[in-house]
Design an enzyme around this catalytic site. Structure first.
Site, PDB file in Angstrom:
ATOM      1  CB  CYS A 166      46.232  41.157  41.255  1.00 13.89           C
ATOM      2  SG  CYS A 166      47.679  41.179  40.870  1.00 13.89           S
ATOM      3  CG  HIS A 306      42.766  35.864  39.493  1.00 14.75           C
ATOM      4  ND1 HIS A 306      42.752  37.180  39.400  1.00 14.75           N
ATOM      5  CD2 HIS A 306      44.026  35.568  40.292  1.00 14.75           C
ATOM      6  CE1 HIS A 306      44.022  37.829  39.539  1.00 14.75           C
ATOM      7  NE2 HIS A 306      44.989  36.873  40.322  1.00 14.75           N
ATOM      8  CD  GLU A 317      40.835  31.283  39.984  1.00 15.01           C
ATOM      9  OE1 GLU A 317      39.686  31.979  39.778  1.00 15.01           O
ATOM     10  OE2 GLU A 317      41.709  31.382  39.145  1.00 15.01           O
ATOM     11  CE  LYS A 338      44.437  38.011  35.664  1.00 13.23           C
ATOM     12  NZ  LYS A 338      42.976  37.555  36.090  1.00 13.23           N
ATOM     13  CG  HIS A 343      47.694  39.434  36.152  1.00 11.98           C
ATOM     14  ND1 HIS A 343      46.563  40.133  36.245  1.00 11.98           N
ATOM     15  CD2 HIS A 343      48.203  38.767  37.391  1.00 11.98           C
ATOM     16  CE1 HIS A 343      46.435  39.929  37.657  1.00 11.98           C
ATOM     17  NE2 HIS A 343      47.316  39.165  38.340  1.00 11.98           N
ATOM     18  CG  PHE A 402      51.210  39.942  45.000  1.00 12.55           C
ATOM     19  CD1 PHE A 402      50.817  38.451  44.567  1.00 12.55           C
ATOM     20  CD2 PHE A 402      52.651  40.374  44.496  1.00 12.55           C
ATOM     21  CE1 PHE A 402      51.732  37.866  43.591  1.00 12.55           C
ATOM     22  CE2 PHE A 402      53.232  39.802  43.618  1.00 12.55           C
ATOM     23  CZ  PHE A 402      52.859  38.632  42.898  1.00 12.55           C
TER      24      PHE A 402
END
Length: 415
Positions: A166, A306, A317, A338, A343, A402
């Site tokens: 991502c 994010h 975050e 998002k 996402h 990831f």
């Protein structure tokens, strides 16, 4: 700016998203809080634990691609090339025999041609190896969006495709920034593309417990920083920017939208999917971007987070932003687009960089929609539910993937 390095600016934008298939409609969607999440139509999801997604709607590549190309190409390639062509047109950039070796492409993807892989695996199983399409491998590999964009544009300069999950789109933009800084290219067409709303993609993320299962109310499923968040909503699309050296852009009289001033990346080295506790790796990526830009935390006007809508990401975050920016974190807006787009995995950094540039250009902070229940662990100003007019001078865009990949891009408004 380090002596000897070229300044890098943004001159063009392209976007294919769940809330708009070009930049004007995407921006309108962001500022009005348009929700791109609905039931899955790309395949029969009746047996799936998660039956909704943020699909690109009404996408017709024929205005940008030849019908034969559109038929053969995987969907993520279509999105990437269309967004790249939009960005080049927006920049008014001419790629000809004289310039083609100094203009490159860098379009990242976390998954690549998953639909092609799934459909051809079924062909192999049902009809045998000799019936597998000759386009299977070329359309499956993650570098093909950037390769096809280079072919379509005639760009023969540096070309690469980052696959950092991502964070891929943001890594691609950051790497393009570095190439131009170092004088290895005059311009780069860069961003991210993804289309993983497939039976395997949805089932895989669902099995990993990464997705929301709010099937009774999918429109409110993507709710970053909200106390009742329970997973992300998978999306698809592409976001692409044209970056140029300032000298190159000025020499051709280009319209300059923003300056790219910082790029930071780290790895958590902690877990295959979970972020490091306290967002340590994300915080360091933000510090590195600010250090690269030679900016203090107090210079930051807005963070495009994010913000995936998972429990672990949003709390970590929030901690990362507070760690990197100190008390200043409480004085600036921190929103997640998002909440509207879902996402886009490897495509998310691309469309969110586009959003960051547009926010500075228009002086508007996009909201975090579906925010109703504050979470004490996410105690920043998330711009709940409505866009906000605000002059923005420096914007950070975060992307975490990831594998522990963390990227932060820093953009500055041009006078």
């Amino acid at each position: 700016m380090v002596e000897g390095l070229h300044r890098v600016v943004v001159t063009g934008l392209g976007a294919v998203t769940p809330i708009g298939n070009d930049v004007p409609s995407y921006w309108e969607g962001l500022t009005t809080g348009r929700n791109g999440v609905a039931g899955i139509t790309l395949f029969d999801a009746s047996r799936h634990a998660c039956r909704f997604a943020a699909e690109v709607k009404g996408f017709d590549p024929r205005g940008w691609l030849e019908p034969k190309e559109a038929k053969r190409w995987d969907r993520f390639c279509q999105f990437g090339v269309v967004a790249a062509k939009q960005a080049v047109a927006d920049a008014g950039l001419t790629i000809d025999e004289a310039s083609q070796h100094r203009i490159g492409t860098a379009i990242g993807s976390g998954v690549g041609g998953l639909l092609m892989m799934e459909t051809q695996a079924q062909v192999l199983h049902e009809r045998g190896p000799d019936r597998v399409s000759p386009f299977c491998v070329p359309m499956m590999i993650p570098n093909m969006a950037t390769g096809l964009a280079a072919i379509a544009l005639g760009a023969k300069g540096p070309s690469s495709a980052v696959a950092t999950a991502c964070a891929a789109g943001s890594n691609a933009i950051g790497d393009a920034f570095r190439l131009i800084q170092m004088g290895l290219a005059d311009a780069m067409v860069c961003g991210g593309a993804e289309s993983a709303i497939t039976p395997l993609g949805v089932a895989g993320f669902a099995s990993a417990k990464a997705l929301s299962f709010r099937n009774d109310d999918p429109a409110t499923a993507s709710r970053p920083f909200d106390a009742e968040r329970n997973g992300f909503v998978i999306g698809e699309g592409a976001g692409v920017l044209v970056l140029e050296s300032l000298d190159h852009a000025q020499a051709r009289g280009a319209r300059i939208l923003a300056e790219v001033v910082g790029y930071g990346m780290t790895c958590d080295a902690h877990h295959i999917t979970s972020p490091s506790p306290g967002g340590v790796g994300g915080a360091e990526a933000m510090r590195l971007a600010l250090r690269d830009a030679r900016l203090e935390p107090e210079a930051v006007s807005y963070v495009n987070a994010h913000g995936t809508s998972t429990q672990a990401n949003d709390s970590n975050e929030s901690s990362a932003i507070k760690s990197a920016l100190g008390d200043h974190a409480f004085r600036i807006p921190v929103s997640s687009t998002k909440s509207m787009t879902g996402h886009l995995l490897g495509g998310s950094g691309g469309i969110e960089a586009v959003a960051a540039v547009l926010a500075m250009e228009h002086g508007v902070v996009p909201p975090t929609i579906n925010y109703t229940n504050p979470d004490p662990a996410c105690d920043l100003d998330v711009v709940p539910n409505q866009a906000r007019d605000q002059k923005l001078d420096v914007v950070l865009s975060n992307s975490f993937g990831f594998g522990g990949h963390n990227v932060c891009l820093a953009f500055r408004r041009m006078p």
